[in-house]
Design a protein around this motif. Structure first.
Motif, PDB file in Angstrom:
ATOM      1  N   ASN A   1      27.154  64.404  80.054  1.00 33.11           N
ATOM      2  CA  ASN A   1      26.241  65.508  79.770  1.00 33.11           C
ATOM      3  C   ASN A   1      25.694  66.130  81.043  1.00 33.11           C
ATOM      4  N   ASP A   2      25.323  65.298  81.977  1.00 26.50           N
ATOM      5  CA  ASP A   2      24.625  65.749  83.176  1.00 26.50           C
ATOM      6  C   ASP A   2      25.481  65.561  84.414  1.00 26.50           C
ATOM      7  N   LEU A   3      25.184  66.354  85.427  1.00 27.59           N
ATOM      8  CA  LEU A   3      25.868  66.224  86.708  1.00 27.59           C
ATOM      9  C   LEU A   3      25.634  64.823  87.243  1.00 27.59           C
ATOM     10  N   THR A   4      26.725  64.101  87.510  1.00 29.47           N
ATOM     11  CA  THR A   4      26.660  62.701  87.901  1.00 29.47           C
ATOM     12  C   THR A   4      27.671  62.434  89.000  1.00 29.47           C
ATOM     13  N   GLU A   5      27.242  61.726  90.031  1.00 34.86           N
ATOM     14  CA  GLU A   5      28.190  61.299  91.055  1.00 34.86           C
ATOM     15  C   GLU A   5      29.066  60.207  90.455  1.00 34.86           C
ATOM     16  N   LEU A   6      30.376  60.321  90.626  1.00 34.00           N
ATOM     17  CA  LEU A   6      31.315  59.372  90.032  1.00 34.00           C
ATOM     18  C   LEU A   6      31.314  58.079  90.842  1.00 34.00           C
ATOM     19  N   LYS A   7      30.630  57.067  90.315  1.00 32.45           N
ATOM     20  CA  LYS A   7      30.517  55.774  90.996  1.00 32.45           C
ATOM     21  C   LYS A   7      31.001  54.616  90.137  1.00 32.45           C
ATOM     22  N   ASP A   8      31.401  54.893  88.900  1.00 34.63           N
ATOM     23  CA  ASP A   8      31.816  53.845  87.971  1.00 34.63           C
ATOM     24  C   ASP A   8      33.111  53.205  88.467  1.00 34.63           C
ATOM     25  N   SER A   9      33.049  51.925  88.796  1.00 40.59           N
ATOM     26  CA  SER A   9      34.220  51.237  89.357  1.00 40.59           C
ATOM     27  C   SER A   9      35.351  51.082  88.341  1.00 40.59           C
ATOM     28  N   LYS A  10      35.062  51.245  87.041  1.00 40.19           N
ATOM     29  CA  LYS A  10      36.114  51.154  86.022  1.00 40.19           C
ATOM     30  C   LYS A  10      36.962  52.421  85.975  1.00 40.19           C
ATOM     31  N   LEU A  11      36.392  53.548  86.409  1.00 44.16           N
ATOM     32  CA  LEU A  11      37.138  54.810  86.434  1.00 44.16           C
ATOM     33  C   LEU A  11      37.800  54.969  87.789  1.00 44.16           C
ATOM     34  N   LYS A  12      39.097  55.072  87.801  1.00 45.41           N
ATOM     35  CA  LYS A  12      39.864  55.189  89.044  1.00 45.41           C
ATOM     36  C   LYS A  12      40.195  56.657  89.328  1.00 45.41           C
ATOM     37  N   TRP A  13      39.215  57.529  89.139  1.00 46.64           N
ATOM     38  CA  TRP A  13      39.425  58.965  89.286  1.00 46.64           C
ATOM     39  C   TRP A  13      39.004  59.412  90.673  1.00 46.64           C
ATOM     40  N   VAL A  14      39.873  60.196  91.316  1.00 47.07           N
ATOM     41  CA  VAL A  14      39.613  60.750  92.628  1.00 47.07           C
ATOM     42  C   VAL A  14      39.935  62.250  92.610  1.00 47.07           C
ATOM     43  N   CYS A  15      39.424  62.964  93.591  1.00 47.75           N
ATOM     44  CA  CYS A  15      39.756  64.376  93.716  1.00 47.75           C
ATOM     45  C   CYS A  15      41.228  64.500  94.095  1.00 47.75           C
TER      46      CYS A  15
END
Length: 105
Positions: free
Chosen positions: A87-101
């Protein structure tokens, strides 16, 4: 993008930085090597699971059965192995998500 941000449908998309906080619209998963898809104004049903994504991503017509339309500021994100709603602007820090730019043009 550094840091990488995710967020809702009201947040501006594009190349982000600590000064220009925008949600990255070029995310890529380092686990499944799929582009991360963003569905504005949708969120994931709780019944969504890994096998459902493996069999249906990235086809919106197939994924739609596990997406709930929301009039608001939410985005549903997914690759072939992970899914999340923000919902809100969030810095991606979740170690379970392997998402990068995956780089912007």
């Amino acid at each position: 993008c550094f840091p990488v941000y995710v967020g809702g449908s009201v947040n501006e998309k594009g190349f982000g930085s600590s000064v220009n906080q925008r949600i990255c619209d070029s995310l890529r998963c380092t686990s499944c090597d799929f582009k991360v898809t963003i569905f504005p104004d949708y969120e994931w049903h709780s019944k969504t699971d890994y096998l459902f994504l493996r069999n249906n991503a990235p086809d919106f017509r197939k994924l739609k059965s596990n997406l709930k339309k929301v009039n608001g500021k939410v985005n549903a994100y997914n690759c072939q192995c992970s899914w999340r709603s923000f919902n809100d602007l969030t810095e991606l820090k979740d170690s379970k998500l392997k998402w990068v730019c995956g780089k912007h043009s």
